[in-house]
Design a protein around this motif. Sequence first.
Motif, short mmCIF file in Angstrom:
data_model
loop_
_atom_site.label_atom_id
_atom_site.label_comp_id
_atom_site.label_asym_id
_atom_site.label_seq_id
_atom_site.Cartn_x
_atom_site.Cartn_y
_atom_site.Cartn_z
N THR A 1 5.27 -5.71 8.87
CA THR A 1 6.35 -6.82 8.55
C THR A 1 6.90 -7.05 7.03
N GLU A 2 5.87 -6.46 6.20
CA GLU A 2 6.36 -6.34 4.59
C GLU A 2 7.36 -5.48 4.46
N ILE A 3 7.06 -4.29 5.08
CA ILE A 3 7.90 -2.96 4.81
C ILE A 3 9.10 -3.32 5.41
N ALA A 4 9.25 -4.12 6.34
CA ALA A 4 10.78 -4.33 6.85
C ALA A 4 11.29 -5.76 6.71
N ALA A 5 10.82 -6.39 5.70
CA ALA A 5 10.92 -7.55 5.30
C ALA A 5 12.60 -7.58 5.08
N ASN A 6 13.10 -6.53 4.15
CA ASN A 6 14.67 -6.63 3.52
C ASN A 6 15.44 -5.79 4.59
N ALA A 7 14.91 -5.34 5.77
CA ALA A 7 15.72 -4.22 6.55
C ALA A 7 16.83 -5.08 7.56
N LYS A 8 17.85 -4.44 7.70
CA LYS A 8 18.94 -5.03 8.50
C LYS A 8 18.53 -4.79 9.92
N HIS A 9 17.62 -3.94 10.13
CA HIS A 9 17.26 -3.67 11.65
C HIS A 9 15.56 -3.59 11.79
N PRO A 10 14.91 -4.70 11.40
CA PRO A 10 13.41 -4.57 11.52
C PRO A 10 13.07 -4.18 12.99
N GLU A 11 13.76 -4.67 13.71
CA GLU A 11 13.31 -4.30 15.30
C GLU A 11 12.89 -2.79 15.44
N ARG A 12 13.50 -1.80 14.72
CA ARG A 12 13.15 -0.54 15.18
C ARG A 12 12.25 -0.08 14.13
N ILE A 13 11.42 -0.69 13.38
CA ILE A 13 10.40 -0.30 12.24
C ILE A 13 9.04 -0.40 12.85
N LEU A 14 8.30 0.47 12.89
CA LEU A 14 6.87 0.37 13.19
C LEU A 14 6.07 1.20 12.46
N ALA A 15 4.67 1.12 12.42
CA ALA A 15 3.63 2.02 11.66
C ALA A 15 3.57 3.02 12.77
N GLY A 16 3.34 4.37 12.32
CA GLY A 16 3.05 5.57 13.03
C GLY A 16 1.98 6.08 12.08
N HIS A 17 0.63 5.66 12.00
CA HIS A 17 -0.24 6.14 11.06
C HIS A 17 -1.00 7.28 11.58
#
Length: 323
Positions: free
Chosen positions: A125-141
């Motif tokens: 959520t913090e990594i994607a906080a400023n993203a235009k498309h946060p819906e496509r960002i996830l962790a792949g740890h």
Amino acid sequence: MERKVVVYGGGLIGSGWAAAFLLGGIDVTVYDISGGCLENTRARMRVLLERVSRMAPEAVPAEQVETYLRRVHYTCDAEEAVTGAAFIQENGPERLQVKQGMIETIERYNSGAVIATSTSGQRVTEIAANAKHPERILAGHPFNPVHLMPLVELCGGEKTSGEAVEKAYRLYSEIGKMPIVLKKECKGFVGNRLQAALNREVQDLVARGVCSVEDADRAVTYGLGMRLGLIGPHMVFELAGGEGGIAACLTKFEVSKELLADLAAWDVRPKEYYQMAVEGARAELAARPREMGDTHGGLEEFRDAGLLTLLKYHGLLKKWEGD
């Protein structure tokens, strides 16, 4: 269907991811900020693939190593790297502002790819906080060594779409990984939390003089570690309960309050542990038989050979097939 997969950031983790995609049959583009960084990644990938070929030629025949390596495209141009990509594995430093900056750069040239971050400590959520498309960002740890360890932990942020998680899950499964999906964001994910609990107790036992560094390692390697490399803790409970299974085990066995009260509970590592660990690990490494790795590099080779054997046992090595 052709897909462009990008490893955004090389180094130890990025080279492992690139090798994992190659071994899974997918061509890959590797981006990093300089030619020097890319050369280091290129050299490490050769080492990784040649080692797999030497230890498990049925997975990567020696004559295919060069073929695999030719399937990697290297670039220092971010636009060239991510344009047209369907999946991007980000491996930036574990600093929030750096990762947010990398996301900003990626989004400048790509608005449709799933972006999986290899973070082990930052919230999506913090990594994607400023993203235009946060819906496509996830962790792949992933877990190190990335090209051999099957586990990948998937975790979405507050705005991550189910579709993005599903796409990542399918891709990781396709290359022979064993993904798990966290139902909510959690510091350290699952694997690191389990590892942290074990590590705190190991460090405490050594610091208190209960056992040596080497004996702590033996207790894990030749005790619970052997079992856990084959079946997880809940399946250990299942077998421990006999015919009654896990239900009988949980009913019959309980950790005593006395033992729980005596477990390590500190949140700052004991100062004395550092020197004990450094000296103990040096002595343990030197005392290992050469064929089991008595140097840093030798230990890495011994580990990888064992992991490949476990992968074969679990039936995961057969997925690695060249073109």
